[in-house]
Design a protein around this motif. Structure first.
Motif, short mmCIF file in Angstrom:
data_model
loop_
_atom_site.label_atom_id
_atom_site.label_comp_id
_atom_site.label_asym_id
_atom_site.label_seq_id
_atom_site.Cartn_x
_atom_site.Cartn_y
_atom_site.Cartn_z
N ARG A 237 0.83 -1.20 0.00
CA ARG A 237 0.00 0.00 0.00
C ARG A 237 0.87 1.26 0.00
O ARG A 237 0.62 2.21 -0.75
CB ARG A 237 -0.93 0.01 1.22
CG ARG A 237 -1.99 -1.06 1.21
CD ARG A 237 -3.04 -0.80 2.27
NE ARG A 237 -2.48 -0.77 3.61
CZ ARG A 237 -2.38 -1.81 4.42
NH1 ARG A 237 -2.80 -3.00 4.01
NH2 ARG A 237 -1.89 -1.69 5.63
N GLY A 240 2.44 2.06 -3.37
CA GLY A 240 1.59 2.10 -4.56
C GLY A 240 1.58 0.80 -5.32
O GLY A 240 1.34 0.78 -6.53
N GLY A 241 1.83 -0.29 -4.62
CA GLY A 241 1.76 -1.61 -5.24
C GLY A 241 3.04 -2.11 -5.85
O GLY A 241 3.03 -3.12 -6.55
N TYR A 257 -2.69 -2.61 -8.68
CA TYR A 257 -3.01 -1.93 -7.43
C TYR A 257 -3.85 -0.68 -7.69
O TYR A 257 -3.54 0.09 -8.61
CB TYR A 257 -1.74 -1.55 -6.66
CG TYR A 257 -2.01 -0.84 -5.35
CD1 TYR A 257 -2.53 -1.53 -4.27
CD2 TYR A 257 -1.75 0.53 -5.21
CE1 TYR A 257 -2.79 -0.90 -3.06
CE2 TYR A 257 -2.01 1.17 -4.00
CZ TYR A 257 -2.53 0.46 -2.94
OH TYR A 257 -2.80 1.09 -1.75
N GLU A 259 -5.06 2.45 -5.45
CA GLU A 259 -5.01 3.13 -4.15
C GLU A 259 -6.37 3.69 -3.77
O GLU A 259 -6.79 3.62 -2.61
CB GLU A 259 -3.97 4.24 -4.18
CG GLU A 259 -4.00 5.18 -2.97
CD GLU A 259 -3.77 4.46 -1.66
OE1 GLU A 259 -4.32 4.92 -0.64
OE2 GLU A 259 -3.03 3.45 -1.63
N SER A 260 -7.09 4.25 -4.73
CA SER A 260 -8.35 4.94 -4.45
C SER A 260 -9.52 3.97 -4.54
O SER A 260 -10.33 4.01 -5.47
CB SER A 260 -8.54 6.10 -5.44
OG SER A 260 -7.45 6.99 -5.37
N HIS A 286 -7.49 -0.56 -2.28
CA HIS A 286 -7.35 -0.05 -0.92
C HIS A 286 -8.60 0.74 -0.56
O HIS A 286 -8.83 1.82 -1.10
CB HIS A 286 -6.10 0.83 -0.81
CG HIS A 286 -5.82 1.31 0.57
ND1 HIS A 286 -5.07 2.44 0.85
CD2 HIS A 286 -6.19 0.82 1.79
CE1 HIS A 286 -4.99 2.61 2.15
NE2 HIS A 286 -5.66 1.65 2.74
#
Length: 715
Positions: A237, A240-241, A257, A259-260, A286
Motif C-alpha cells: 500500500r 503504490g503496489g 493496485y 489506491e483509491s 485499498h
C-alpha cells in the motif's frame, strides 16, 4: 428464549450502553432528503432494478448513486442493523463491478458475502433495504434462491477463490456453450488469512485462464489483522503496489493496485482494464471500512464534534458521502485501532465495532450470553496468568463477539493469540501448545468450528491433546442458514475421546472450565480434550429470573445423585448426571439450554396432571451415566430427553439406544415393564434460515404444552 436474531454471525450482539450514553451511541442523523424512498424516481437507486440500469447511467451519475446507496446503508443500519461497515467500504467497488461486468453471465463470487448488500441493491432488491416493511425479504448473505446474480450461499470465509476456480474450470472445459464469461472473486484482507484462500490462489495460478481476484484491502479483519502477511501488504500500500515481496506475484499471479478504492471512476477504469483478461490477475484495491460513518467523534483521542450529536455539513465530505478520517493508517498497519469493545459505536477505518451494527432499538440492552459468559471465562482465566505461563487463550478472529474484550486482550499480552480467520490452524496450534505442556483454550462460535473438523479428530483427539474448547452460540436459533449452531452436539459429542460438557449455571460453567484446564495429574483432571458448550439465552434468562426454574430456582444440590457412583469415589464428578427432583412415572432429562424446559414441563405435569416427574440435568453429552439410567428402570415407564440441537445423531438418541440395547426381560416388583419407553425432543436435521425461534420451538415440539401433551398421551 434463545437467540432470536437472524442477521449474520454476530446476530446476538447487543449494545451495552446506558441511557446517558445513548445519544453518543447514535451515528450522525441521516437527512431525509438523501435517503431514497422506493418508488421515488427522483432518486437514482429507486430506478435500479438490474445491473443493466447501472450500465445505462451517465458516468457523472455514478457518484450520486454511490451517495444514495451509502445513505440507504446508514439508515438501514439504524433501523435493522447488520454488516454495515463492510458494505460501506465496498459501495464504489460494487457499483464499479456492475458497471463493468455483465452479471449473471459474468460470475461474481463474494467471499463470506456479508459485504453483498450493495450487490443486492443493484440486482433488483433495493426495496428490501429502503422499506422497513420489506427488511425481511433478503438474507444477510448471498443466496441463489433470491437472485440469479447470487452464485452461492456463503457465510464463512476464504472460499471465494476456490469457488471461482471451479466456475472458471467448467467454462474453459465447455467453451462458449458454458454460458459463463468473466469470473470474479471478491475477497477481503481478513478472509485472506484463511488457509483455503491460499489453496485457491495456488490453484488459480496453476489453472490459468480468465480469473479476476478483487482483493479488498481495508486494513481490518473483524478485530484487526494478525499474521505475517500483513506487513508486506502494508508495504504494498505504502509503495503504490510496487514493493517486494509481493505475495500474489510469489504465487505466479498478475497484479494491479488501486489506491483509491473508494473512487468509483478509478475502480471502473481498473476493472475495464482486466475485463476479458486471459490469465488470472489480482486487483488489489485499498478501501476504507465503514466509509461514511461519522469517524470524527469516535477515533481514539479525537475531540467530540459537538454536543447533542448535531453535525454540521462537512465541506470535505466526498461526493459519494465518504467523510474525512484520521483513522486510515495506523502505526502498526496490520493491527486494530484500539476500539475498546466490539459493541461500541462504529466509525470509519480500523474499527472493530463496525463489523456488526445493532439497530438503535438494541441500545441499552444487557450483554447477550456470548458476551456475558465469555467475559466471565476470561476473568477466571486471567486470574491464573501470573502463575501459569503456559495458559493461552486462542481466538480465530471474532473475539469481541464472544466477550473477549479489547481490555482483556491488552492485559493478557502473550497469553492471548488471535490467529485470524483460521479455525483449522487454531485447533492444530492448540494441540501443539498442549503437547509442549501448555494449557490452550480455543474460543469461537459453534458454526465456525465446523471448519476444523479434521483437526478435532486428528491433532486434538487422536493425540489426546489437553485442549479446552469454548463452544459459543450452540443450539437452535433464528440465525441465517450459514450460522446455525444446532449441529454442535452431533459433531463434538461423537468424536472419540472428546468430553463435551453442557453446564446449566454460571457456577457450573466456571467449575467445568477449571476442571478442563486443570494441570495434568490433578485429581480427576481430564486426560484429553474437553469441549464446553457455553450457556445460551434460556440459561442466562433463568439466572436473571430464577422463576424460570420453578423447581430449583437454580439452586442445585452439590451431589449429583444418591445412587452408586459411576466413578467409584465419594465426590461430585463432573461427568455424573444430577437428579434435581426425584419422582416417578416420568423422567425428564434436559441437556444444557433445554434444562429450563425440563423444569417447566415438570411443574406443568404436576399442576395439571398430578405427576411428579424425575428431573435430571445430565451436565454432559459425550457419555451416558449408566447408573442413573439403570436407576430409572424401577418406577419410570417413560424417559424424555430434551436437547437444544439436532435430534438425529444427537444426544437423546444415545439414551434410546441404551435401553434398546440393554433390554431386561424381568418385570419389577409391581409387575411393570422395567424397560422404559423413550421420547426424544430436539431439532430436525435441516437448514433453517431466519425462522423465528418460537416457530422453530413449535416445529420441534420444544414447548411445555407439546412435551406435556406427548407425555400424557403415553399414559
Amino acid at each position: 428464549m434463545r437467540n432470536a436474531s437472524g442477521n449474520g454471525f454476530d446476530s446476538s450482539d447487543s449494545f451495552a450502553v446506558s441511557g446517558a450514553a445513548e445519544g453518543a451511541a447514535r451515528l450522525h442523523d441521516i437527512p431525509p432528503s438523501i435517503t431514497p424512498s422506493h418508488g421515488d424516481d427522483s432518486h437514482l437507486l429507486s430506478r435500479i432494478d438490474s445491473p443493466a440500469d447501472v450500465k445505462a447511467l451517465a458516468p457523472n451519475d455514478l457518484a450520486e448513486l454511490c451517495r444514495e446507496i451509502r445513505a440507504t446503508l446508514l439508515a438501514y443500519g439504524h433501523r435493522h442493523g447488520g454488516h454495515i461497515g463492510s458494505n460501506l467500504g465496498m459501495v464504489e467497488a460494487t457499483v464499479a463491478l456492475h458497471r463493468v461486468f455483465d452479471s449473471p453471465r459474468d460470475r461474481i463470487v463474494f467471499d463470506v458475502s456479508h459485504q453483498s448488500y450493495v450487490h443486492k441493491m443493484l440486482t433488483g432488491r433495493a426495496g428490501a433495504y429502503m422499506d422497513p416493511n420489506r427488511f425481511g425479504e433478503v438474507t444477510g448473505f448471498t443466496n441463489p434462491d433470491e437472485s440469479e446474480h447470487d452464485q452461492f450461499v456463503l457465510g464463512h470465509t476464504g472460499t471465494s477463490i476456490s469457488l471461482a476456480c471451479g466456475l472458471a474450470k467448467t467454462r474453459d472445459m465447455e467453451g462458449p456453450g458454458s454460458g459463463i464469461g468473466n469470473v470474479v472473486a471478491v475477497i477481503g484482507d481478513g478472509s485472506l488469512s484463511s488457509g483455503v484462500a491460499f489453496e485457491g490462489l495456488n490453484n488459480a495460478a496453476e489453472q490459468g485462464g480468465n480469473l479476476i481476484i478483487v482483493f479488498n484491502d481495508n486494513e481490518m479483519s473483524i478485530a484487526g489483522d494478525f499474521g505475517g502477511m500483513y506487513g508486506p501488504l502494508a508495504r504494498l500500500r505504502a509503495s503504490g503496489g510496487t514493493a517486494q515481496p509481493n505475495l500474489f506475484n510469489a504465487f505466479g499471479l498478475d497484479y494491479r493496485y488501486v489506491e483509491s478504492g473508494n473512487d468509483v471512476a478509478a475502480l471502473v477504469s481498473a476493472f475495464e482494464e482486466v475485463r476479458g483478461i486471459d490469465h488470472p490477475v489480482v486487483v488489489h484495491i485499498h478501501t476504507l471500512k465503514g466509509a461514511g460513518y461519522d469517524g470524527a467523534d469516535h477515533v481514539a483521542g479525537a475531540p467530540s464534534a459537538s454536543a447533542g450529536n448535531v453535525h454540521e455539513p462537512d465541506p470535505a465530505v466526498s461526493d459519494t458521502g465518504v467523510r474525512p478520517t484520521s483513522n486510515v493508517l495506523h502505526s502498526e498497519p496490520w493491527h486494530s485501532d484500539h476500539c475498546n469493545l466490539s459493541d461500541h459505536v462504529p466509525h470509519e477505518g480500523q474499527c472493530e465495532a463496525s463489523h456488526w451494527q445493532n439497530p438503535d432499538s438494541a441500545i441499552g440492552k444487557a450483554d447477550n450470553p456470548r458476551k456475558h459468559y465469555g467475559k466471565m471465562a476470561m476473568a477466571a482465566l486471567e486470574s491464573r496468568f501470573a502463575d501459569e505461563p503456559g495458559l493461552v487463550v486462542i481466538s480465530p478472529a471474532t473475539p469481541g463477539s464472544n466477550g473477549i474484550t479489547h481490555e482483556f486482550r491488552e492485559r493478557a499480552g502473550s497469553h492471548y493469540v488471535d490467529t485470524g480467520i483460521t479455525e483449522s490452524h487454531a485447533v492444530a496450534y492448540a494441540a501443539g501448545i498442549a503437547r509442549a505442556g501448555g494449557t490452550p483454550v480455543v474460543a469461537t462460535t459453534a458454526s465456525f468450528f465446523q471448519r476444523a473438523y479434521d483437526q478435532f479428530f486428528q491433532e486434538m483427539s487422536l493425540n489426546r491433546s489437553r485442549v479446552t474448547v469454548l463452544d459459543f452460540l450452540g443450539g437452535v436459533s433464528a440465525s441465517d442458514n450459514t450460522h446455525s449452531g444446532a449441529y454442535d452436539v452431533a459433531m463434538f459429542a461423537n468424536i472419540p475421546g472428546v468430553t463435551m460438557l453442557a453446564p446449566t449455571s454460571a457456577d457450573e460453567y466456571l467449575a467445568d472450565l477449571a476442571w478442563a484446564t486443570a494441570p495434568s495429574g490433578a485429581t480427576h483432571a481430564p486426560d484429553g480434550p474437553v469441549v464446553i458448550r457455553v450457556p445460551g439465552e434460556p440459561l442466562l434468562s433463568a439466572e436473571r429470573d430464577p422463576s424460570l426454574l420453578p423447581l430449583t430456582g437454580g439452586r442445585f444440590a452439590a451431589r449429583p445423585r444418591p445412587a452408586a457412583r459411576s466413578h467409584g469415589d465419594d465426590g461430585d464428578h463432573v461427568l455424573d448426571w444430577r437428579i434435581n427432583q426425584a419422582g416417578s412415572a416420568v423422567a425428564l432429562i434436559g441437556l444444557g439450554n433445554a434444562y429450563p424446559l425440563a423444569e417447566q414441563t415438570a411443574a406443568a405435569l404436576c399442576a395439571g396432571h398430578g405427576i411428579t416427574a424425575t428431573v435430571i440435568d445430565p451436565r454432559q453429552c459425550s457419555s451416558l451415566d449408566c447408573a442413573t439410567l439403570e436407576s430409572l428402570r424401577d418406577g419410570h415407564a417413560l424417559v424424555v430427553t430434551l436437547e437444544d440441537g439436532q435430534r438425529e445423531g444427537g444426544w437423546g438418541e444415545k439414551v434410546t439406544a441404551y435401553y434398546a440395547n440393554h433390554h431386561v426381560p424381568e418385570c419389577g416388583a409391581a409387575g411393570h415393564d422395567r424397560n422404559p419407553r423413550v421420547l426424544n425432543f430436539g431439532a430436525d436435521k435441516e437448514f433453517t434460515d431466519r425462522v423465528p425461534l418460537d416457530v422453530l420451538d413449535e416445529r420441534y415440539g420444544l414447548t411445555v404444552h407439546q412435551v406435556v401433551e406427548s407425555v400424557t398421551r403415553c399414559f
